[in-house]
Design a protein around this motif. Structure first.
Motif, PDB file in Angstrom:
ATOM      1  N   TYR A 305       0.840  -1.203   0.000  1.00 46.52           N
ATOM      2  CA  TYR A 305       0.000   0.000   0.000  1.00 46.52           C
ATOM      3  C   TYR A 305       0.868   1.243   0.000  1.00 46.52           C
ATOM      4  O   TYR A 305       0.606   2.208  -0.713  1.00 46.52           O
ATOM      5  CB  TYR A 305      -0.900   0.034   1.242  1.00 46.52           C
ATOM      6  N   ARG A 306       1.904   1.174   0.817  1.00 51.72           N
ATOM      7  CA  ARG A 306       2.764   2.358   0.878  1.00 51.72           C
ATOM      8  C   ARG A 306       3.467   2.580  -0.451  1.00 51.72           C
ATOM      9  O   ARG A 306       3.557   3.697  -0.949  1.00 51.72           O
ATOM     10  CB  ARG A 306       3.781   2.198   2.002  1.00 51.72           C
ATOM     11  N   HIS A 308       2.410   1.717  -3.275  1.00 52.13           N
ATOM     12  CA  HIS A 308       1.425   2.174  -4.248  1.00 52.13           C
ATOM     13  C   HIS A 308       1.200   3.674  -4.114  1.00 52.13           C
ATOM     14  O   HIS A 308       1.171   4.402  -5.107  1.00 52.13           O
ATOM     15  CB  HIS A 308       0.117   1.405  -4.047  1.00 52.13           C
ATOM     16  N   ASN A 309       1.080   4.117  -2.859  1.00 56.81           N
ATOM     17  CA  ASN A 309       0.923   5.555  -2.650  1.00 56.81           C
ATOM     18  C   ASN A 309       2.103   6.329  -3.198  1.00 56.81           C
ATOM     19  O   ASN A 309       1.937   7.351  -3.863  1.00 56.81           O
ATOM     20  CB  ASN A 309       0.777   5.862  -1.156  1.00 56.81           C
ATOM     21  N   LYS A 410      -9.725  -2.317   3.265  1.00 53.61           N
ATOM     22  CA  LYS A 410      -9.181  -0.991   3.548  1.00 53.61           C
ATOM     23  C   LYS A 410      -8.698  -0.340   2.259  1.00 53.61           C
ATOM     24  O   LYS A 410      -8.956   0.837   2.000  1.00 53.61           O
ATOM     25  CB  LYS A 410      -8.026  -1.149   4.532  1.00 53.61           C
ATOM     26  N   PHE A 411      -8.017  -1.123   1.454  1.00 51.61           N
ATOM     27  CA  PHE A 411      -7.530  -0.573   0.193  1.00 51.61           C
ATOM     28  C   PHE A 411      -8.670  -0.385  -0.798  1.00 51.61           C
ATOM     29  O   PHE A 411      -8.772   0.635  -1.460  1.00 51.61           O
ATOM     30  CB  PHE A 411      -6.476  -1.508  -0.401  1.00 51.61           C
ATOM     31  N   THR A 413     -11.937   0.000  -0.477  1.00 44.56           N
ATOM     32  CA  THR A 413     -12.914   1.079  -0.280  1.00 44.56           C
ATOM     33  C   THR A 413     -12.340   2.413  -0.714  1.00 44.56           C
ATOM     34  O   THR A 413     -13.075   3.272  -1.187  1.00 44.56           O
ATOM     35  CB  THR A 413     -13.307   1.218   1.200  1.00 44.56           C
ATOM     36  N   LYS A 414     -11.051   2.566  -0.564  1.00 45.81           N
ATOM     37  CA  LYS A 414     -10.465   3.844  -0.946  1.00 45.81           C
ATOM     38  C   LYS A 414     -10.141   3.913  -2.427  1.00 45.81           C
ATOM     39  O   LYS A 414      -9.659   4.937  -2.906  1.00 45.81           O
ATOM     40  CB  LYS A 414      -9.226   4.115  -0.114  1.00 45.81           C
ATOM     41  N   SER A 415     -10.357   2.820  -3.130  1.00 45.58           N
ATOM     42  CA  SER A 415     -10.053   2.840  -4.560  1.00 45.58           C
ATOM     43  C   SER A 415     -11.304   2.851  -5.429  1.00 45.58           C
ATOM     44  O   SER A 415     -11.202   2.748  -6.638  1.00 45.58           O
ATOM     45  CB  SER A 415      -9.209   1.630  -4.937  1.00 45.58           C
ATOM     46  N   ILE A 416     -12.456   2.939  -4.795  1.00 47.43           N
ATOM     47  CA  ILE A 416     -13.675   2.952  -5.607  1.00 47.43           C
ATOM     48  C   ILE A 416     -13.714   4.234  -6.423  1.00 47.43           C
ATOM     49  O   ILE A 416     -13.539   5.324  -5.886  1.00 47.43           O
ATOM     50  CB  ILE A 416     -14.920   2.876  -4.714  1.00 47.43           C
ATOM     51  N   LYS A 417     -13.922   4.091  -7.692  1.00 42.59           N
ATOM     52  CA  LYS A 417     -14.006   5.248  -8.598  1.00 42.59           C
ATOM     53  C   LYS A 417     -12.788   6.152  -8.506  1.00 42.59           C
ATOM     54  O   LYS A 417     -12.896   7.353  -8.589  1.00 42.59           O
ATOM     55  CB  LYS A 417     -15.256   6.073  -8.290  1.00 42.59           C
ATOM     56  N   GLN A 418     -11.656   5.575  -8.253  1.00 38.25           N
ATOM     57  CA  GLN A 418     -10.453   6.394  -8.150  1.00 38.25           C
ATOM     58  C   GLN A 418      -9.466   6.014  -9.240  1.00 38.25           C
ATOM     59  O   GLN A 418      -8.328   5.683  -8.966  1.00 38.25           O
ATOM     60  CB  GLN A 418      -9.789   6.209  -6.789  1.00 38.25           C
TER      61      GLN A 418
ATOM     62  N   LYS B 325      -6.200   7.803   1.151  1.00 40.74           N
ATOM     63  CA  LYS B 325      -5.429   6.589   0.859  1.00 40.74           C
ATOM     64  C   LYS B 325      -4.207   6.488   1.750  1.00 40.74           C
ATOM     65  O   LYS B 325      -3.667   5.400   1.967  1.00 40.74           O
ATOM     66  CB  LYS B 325      -4.972   6.611  -0.596  1.00 40.74           C
ATOM     67  N   ASN B 328      -4.057   4.073   4.562  1.00 42.58           N
ATOM     68  CA  ASN B 328      -4.022   2.648   4.256  1.00 42.58           C
ATOM     69  C   ASN B 328      -2.957   1.895   5.016  1.00 42.58           C
ATOM     70  O   ASN B 328      -3.176   0.799   5.505  1.00 42.58           O
ATOM     71  CB  ASN B 328      -3.747   2.452   2.766  1.00 42.58           C
ATOM     72  N   ASP B 329      -1.757   2.465   5.051  1.00 43.28           N
ATOM     73  CA  ASP B 329      -0.633   1.649   5.507  1.00 43.28           C
ATOM     74  C   ASP B 329      -0.261   1.940   6.951  1.00 43.28           C
ATOM     75  O   ASP B 329       0.888   1.802   7.340  1.00 43.28           O
ATOM     76  CB  ASP B 329       0.563   1.849   4.568  1.00 43.28           C
ATOM     77  N   ALA B 345     -14.109   7.774   3.141  1.00 43.06           N
ATOM     78  CA  ALA B 345     -13.649   7.376   1.803  1.00 43.06           C
ATOM     79  C   ALA B 345     -14.830   6.992   0.925  1.00 43.06           C
ATOM     80  O   ALA B 345     -14.901   7.382  -0.245  1.00 43.06           O
ATOM     81  CB  ALA B 345     -12.680   6.211   1.921  1.00 43.06           C
ATOM     82  N   SER B 349     -16.074   8.757  -2.502  1.00 39.13           N
ATOM     83  CA  SER B 349     -16.106   8.094  -3.804  1.00 39.13           C
ATOM     84  C   SER B 349     -17.503   8.126  -4.407  1.00 39.13           C
ATOM     85  O   SER B 349     -17.650   8.005  -5.612  1.00 39.13           O
ATOM     86  CB  SER B 349     -15.598   6.667  -3.697  1.00 39.13           C
ATOM     87  N   ARG B 352     -18.950  13.476  -5.240  1.00 40.95           N
ATOM     88  CA  ARG B 352     -17.762  14.246  -5.540  1.00 40.95           C
ATOM     89  C   ARG B 352     -18.105  15.723  -5.572  1.00 40.95           C
ATOM     90  O   ARG B 352     -19.253  16.102  -5.792  1.00 40.95           O
ATOM     91  CB  ARG B 352     -17.226  13.872  -6.920  1.00 40.95           C
TER      92      ARG B 352
END
Lengths: 468, 390
Positions: A305-306, A308-309, A410-411, A413-418, B325, B328-329, B345, B349, B352
């Motif tokens: 994750y890190r 990726h960020n 966790k990952f 949900t934060k990547s929906i439509k992103q 994001k 996340n970590d 989050a 999403s 917007r």
């Protein structure tokens, strides 16, 4: 102000970027800076003391193209501090880049001057007025694009170095964590360099042969500088593609890591290669030392994750650096492709006066620009796809226990439509579809140009209607 | 760091611009609210509405009766040469008049909603955002100043254009031009209300982002962060998005009309320019070199600005998701905090910060680019239609 900036204008960055002492990580790697959004993070983390001396230069994969760009003042001639860090250029080198840029601007002014005065008239020899105007505009656009490139590069020196440092830092972490060396052969960049040089030389030779009479020195300078400008702009595009390719490799690496945890891979390992569906996970660097067990997953996932960020941040950084250059290059390229297609059309349809010189000239330009466009959009498309693929792969991870499920969610949900995108100043996304869009636009404009030509012809043929 | 002296000036400039916009709108009768400093609320005033209506009617009547611009020799020449230009120009005139009337009437009609929105923004400012340092938001200051400058410059350029095109000055002409320019100023100020509201929303979202980032930093450094802070930010974010939706619902028709009239004006300007220089073979005098290009450039600047503001806000909204994001970590995240962040989050999403006018298009750079391309194509078509006259 660039549109895609990730940078949130933090108040007084100097004080805010390190408000707190760095966390000491409980696991193997030292923590990264989390201030992924502050404007200037310190040049490179001093963590990771590289005790070894510089036994291999950084960015060896793309050193040819880097040296060309350094020599032309587009890239700073950085100092290598350690294996995983580059420092700002020395005073002498900085002065050299500055000097080269000054010379370039002086030449540009001279060229613009000669374009607007009759000095260069002998270069525009074509049969028709519109062709000459087209070529003239093409030259002007080329000059504009290159000048913009030089300006933007000069302004982005620091952020370029920061991006390089971030990439290097990331490499170091990957090496520490997994022992993997993420270098790859970037043969395409050298091939493109040679191709560009050959193409430009060929074009200039064609042009010189086509001009009748003795060519004056200003025209020679104009032509030579034109070729250099074209070549360097093209080189910069290749460089941007190479950088994107570097980011792509990193994204691909973490995707491979994750892929090792997916259901299909787990099944395959259990069944001794029964699945055979996905072969990507079994690349050269095996993701986990002990494949059948998920026990490393929580730890690895945090790392991933890190990564990726960080990678997204690098990706955005590259986008911010190249934004304006890409817009102007795409505009210039679009114009060149359109006019050359038009010229080809005119040459082919004109009866009896096909000139091989112009045909070759058009083909050379078309080849150069189309291949560059293809390279650029392909690299952008690949990287974007790989960056977006992470969440897809993660959603296939075989998560038997509740704990793993949480980590994955966790990952996700934060990547929906992103979806991330590589954009040209926010105007449009650059990926494989760009190529298609450009060619449909070229067709449209070609039709309009041909219509204009027909109108012009009919106007010449018919007597004018009663006009005052 | 070395900002104190500079920042003071910038802040003053921003304050001056905002005050100028407020007083200008009051004078021109397009801001029919009075401010009660005791309750910190805006109140709608019927008298101001009546004043605005009367003033506008007078201005329109003045323009109508003193309309001298159609007789300017340059226009007549162009129109004689090119009848199509005259027709398109007629359409643009009607559209502009309609725009003016529509913006004012809709502004009065929706003034109740506008009042509520502005009051809510004031409330947010006073209750929640007062405690945050605001002076670091450079983009906010920049855009406010740009907008102020663009309105002022647009006004001046209109005066120059109108006076420059008519060779003989008379009292009638001056009255007509003044009232026309005042009318235009009213429209521009009306559009700038939306613009300024968007910039304010942008600043609040920016503050929320900064706070989230601070939370992420604190967590990374191993500090405890309570989930209430995230919930509080989410609540603010939710309110801001609501305000944003309502605001763009109210202003959508006006903004579409203003944008359309800007685009038409630009296309027409370039078209006139081409007719005048190429087909009439005029010499390059001050008209061609200065008056027409400056009007076009300023128009384009204003158009770009109105798109850039919305794009800025939209980008800032996207940044919120990217900042989330970063959570996340973090290894040992508190369950409650984790849930709050996930909620945030998910909210980001699904909703917007975007500006969509009349359900037709989102306002961002992508759309602006497409609009520019389309207007270029229209210009080509116009030229092709009238090729015989060139």
């Amino acid at each position: 102000m660039s549109p895609n900036t990730w940078v949130i204008e933090m108040p007084s960055q100097k004080s805010c970027s390190h408000p707190y002492p760095r966390r000491i990580s409980p696991y193997r790697t030292p923590s990264l800076n989390r201030d992924a959004f502050t404007r200037d993070s310190p040049a490179a983390a001093t963590s990771g003391p590289s005790t070894r001396s510089h036994n291999h230069p950084v960015f060896e994969d793309i050193r040819t193209i880097l040296s060309v760009l350094k020599a032309s003042g587009l890239m700073p001639i950085y100092e290598q501090v350690s294996n995983y860090e580059v420092g700002p250029p020395t005073k002498t080198n900085e002065f050299y880049s500055f000097f080269v840029r000054g010379v370039v601007h002086a030449l540009t002014i001279f060229n613009v001057y000669s374009l607007f005065t009759p000095i260069s008239a002998q270069l525009f020899y074509s049969y028709r007025e519109t062709d000459n105007v087209n070529q003239w505009i093409e030259l002007l656009l080329c000059i504009l694009t290159y000048t913009l490139t030089v300006f933007v590069c000069a302004r982005n020196t620091k952020s370029m170095l920061r991006i390089m440092n971030e990439i290097l830092q990331l490499d170091e972490e990957v090496r520490k964590q997994f022992g993997a060396n993420l270098n790859q052969n970037f043969g395409f960049s050298v091939k493109f360099l040679v191709g560009i040089a050959a193409c430009q030389t060929y074009i200039i030779v064609l042009k010189i042969y086509a001009v009748d009479g003795v060519i004056t020195p200003p025209s020679y300078i104009l032509l030579a500088f034109y070729a250099v400008q074209n070549g360097l702009t093209a080189t910069y595009i290749v460089f941007a593609s190479a950088l994107l390719r570097i980011v792509y490799i990193r994204f691909h690496f973490i995707n491979q890591l994750l892929n090792g945890y997916t259901y299909g891979q787990q099944q395959k390992r259990k069944g001794g290669g029964g699945g055979g569906r996905r072969h990507r996970g079994n690349g050269q660097h095996h993701p986990t030392p002990n494949p059948a067990i998920m026990e490393h997953f929580p730890e690895d996932s945090l790392f991933i994750y890190r990564m990726h960020n960080k990678l997204l941040r690098i990706y955005k950084g590259i986008n911010d650096c190249c934004n304006l250059i890409l817009v102007s290059f795409l505009g210039y390229s679009f114009y060149t492709v359109t006019t050359n297609c038009y010229n080809l059309f005119v040459q082919i349809t004109a009866k009896g006066m096909v000139s091989p010189n112009i045909l070759q000239w058009c083909f050379a330009w078309l080849c150069l620009h189309v291949s560059l466009l293809a390279l650029l959009s392909r690299s952008c498309g690949l990287t974007t796809r790989e960056a977006n693929a992470t969440s897809q792969i993660l959603s296939r991870v075989y998560a038997s226990s509740r704990e793993y499920q949480n980590i994955i969610d966790k990952f996700l949900t934060k990547s929906i439509k992103q979806e991330v995108q590589f954009t040209a100043y926010g105007f449009f996304a650059i990926d494989n579809s760009t190529l298609f869009k450009i060619f449909s636009a070229v067709t449209t404009y070609l039709v309009i140009l041909i219509q204009f030509k027909q109108l012009e012809d009919s106007k010449v043929e018919d007597p004018e209607p009663d006009q005052t | 760091m070395f900002r104190p002296s500079g920042s003071g000036f910038r802040q003053k400039l921003v304050g001056f611009t905002l005050k100028g916009a407020l007083y200008g709108s009051w004078i021109l009768g397009i801001f029919p609210f009075t401010y009660d400093s005791w309750t910190r609320k805006l109140h709608r005033s019927k008298w101001l509405i009546a004043y605005g209506l009367v003033l506008t009617t007078v201005l329109v009547a003045l323009v109508w009766t003193n309309d001298t611009e159609t007789e300017t020799p340059m226009r007549m020449e162009v129109f004689h040469r090119n009848p199509l230009a005259e027709q398109v120009n007629g359409i643009h005139d009607i559209q502009s008049l309609f725009t003016v009337a529509f913006i004012l009437l809709r502004g009065y009609w929706k003034s109740g909603d506008i009042e509520r929105i502005f009051n809510e923004l004031l409330d947010l400012q006073h209750r929640h955002f007062r405690h945050y340092p605001l002076e670091d938001c450079c983009s906010f200051d920049r855009f406010v100043v740009y907008k102020g400058v663009s309105v002022a410059v647009e006004f001046i350029s209109m005066v120059i254009l109108e006076l420059g095109m008519s060779p003989n000055f008379s009292q009638q002409l001056l009255v007509g031009v003044t009232s026309l320019c005042l009318m235009l100023l009213g429209v521009l100020l009306g559009a700038s209300h939306f613009h300024l509201a968007v910039v304010f929303i942008y600043r609040y979202v920016w503050i929320i982002n900064r706070d989230l980032l601070r939370l992420a930093n604190e967590l990374a450094d191993g500090k405890e962060v309570s989930s209430d802070r995230v919930d509080y930010l989410l609540g603010l974010y939710h309110r801001l998005l609501n305000i944003n939706t309502r605001l763009s619902d109210i202003y959508d028709y006006q903004m579409v009309l203003v944008m359309a009239s800007f685009l038409i004006a630009n296309v027409m300007g370039i078209y006139f320019f081409i007719i005048y220089t190429i087909s009439l073979h005029k010499d390059w005098d001050y008209m061609i070199l200065f008056v027409i290009p400056q009007a076009m450039i300023i128009n384009m600047f204003d158009f770009c600005l109105s798109i850039a503001v919305c794009d800025l806000a939209e980008r800032t909204g996207r940044q919120t998701s990217t900042i989330l994001k970063l959570f996340n970590d973090i290894e040992k995240l508190d369950k409650k905090l984790d849930r709050s962040i996930t909620e945030f989050a998910l909210f980001c999403s699904h909703r917007r910060l975007k500006f969509r006018h009349c359900g037709l298009f989102y306002v961002n750079y992508e759309m602006g680019f497409r609009m520019a391309i389309t207007s270029f194509l229209y210009l080509l078509f116009l030229i092709q239609f009238d090729f015989w006259n060139l």
